[in-house]
Scaffold this motif. Sequence first.
Motif, PDB file in Angstrom:
ATOM      1  N   PHE A 111       0.820  -1.209   0.000  1.00 28.97           N
ATOM      2  CA  PHE A 111       0.000   0.000   0.000  1.00 28.97           C
ATOM      3  C   PHE A 111       0.859   1.266   0.000  1.00 28.97           C
ATOM      4  CE2 PHE A 111      -2.387  -3.514   1.833  1.00 28.97           C
ATOM      5  CZ  PHE A 111      -3.425  -3.564   0.921  1.00 28.97           C
ATOM      6  N   ARG A 127      -3.215  -7.601  -7.710  1.00 33.81           N
ATOM      7  CA  ARG A 127      -4.076  -6.600  -7.052  1.00 33.81           C
ATOM      8  C   ARG A 127      -5.534  -6.790  -7.472  1.00 33.81           C
ATOM      9  NH1 ARG A 127      -1.717  -1.311  -8.288  1.00 33.81           N
ATOM     10  NH2 ARG A 127      -0.460  -1.493  -6.410  1.00 33.81           N
ATOM     11  N   HIS A 160      -8.492  -2.674   6.877  1.00 34.35           N
ATOM     12  CA  HIS A 160      -7.165  -2.086   6.653  1.00 34.35           C
ATOM     13  C   HIS A 160      -6.791  -1.151   7.806  1.00 34.35           C
ATOM     14  CE1 HIS A 160      -3.723  -1.079   4.162  1.00 34.35           C
ATOM     15  NE2 HIS A 160      -3.859   0.147   4.611  1.00 34.35           N
ATOM     16  N   THR A 164      -3.644  -1.775  10.210  1.00 39.34           N
ATOM     17  CA  THR A 164      -2.585  -0.772  10.257  1.00 39.34           C
ATOM     18  C   THR A 164      -2.362  -0.282  11.685  1.00 39.34           C
ATOM     19  OG1 THR A 164      -3.066  -0.098   7.992  1.00 39.34           O
ATOM     20  CG2 THR A 164      -1.858   1.474   9.351  1.00 39.34           C
TER      21      THR A 164
END
Length: 195
Positions: A111, A127, A160, A164
């Motif tokens: 990313f 992807r 995500h 993260t």
Amino acid sequence: MVPTGTPPADPPRRPYHHGDLRRAILTAALDVIAANGPSALSLRDLARRAGVSHAAPAHHFKDRTGLLTAIAAEGFGLLAAALREAPDLKEAGVRYVRFAREHPAHFQVMFAPGLLRAEDLELTTARALAGDALREAVSGVRPEGIEPRLAGVAAWSLAHGFATLLLGHNLDGPVGERDPEEVFRTLAGTLFSAG
């Protein structure tokens, strides 16, 4: 029998064989990225670690960008496989979080578009496969008033963002000793319900 006085013939030269040099370089790169981030990556250092000439990594990856692109492509392929195993959207999110925890170096690189060759065929294919797997998981959920594409963005954002924050140790306090995957299941359950 070799006549006396005649030196024996040199044995035939065998070409130098490292095994799977491409894999060895990728593995070493993932170790460096996991420990110090992508900025610490050097092809010369990776060649030294693999015990090959400094030009050997360039044979497989051309340059640092090529190596990072290969890492991202591999990561998206692994992520797509993980997402396809999920029976529903909530479990797809859990697998996304698990992927980030098990492959933190891939996750960092995947990313970071400024580090990659965006038009690389292997990368764009991997992807797309990951995106297709996410869309398939979202297709079973119909949040009221949200079009499917935005539902996918919401699901991806939740998984995500959670992954993260988790990798950055920003959730150490709120998650505590609990299993992060179970915490994610609870959060996802409050936002999405299976079709």
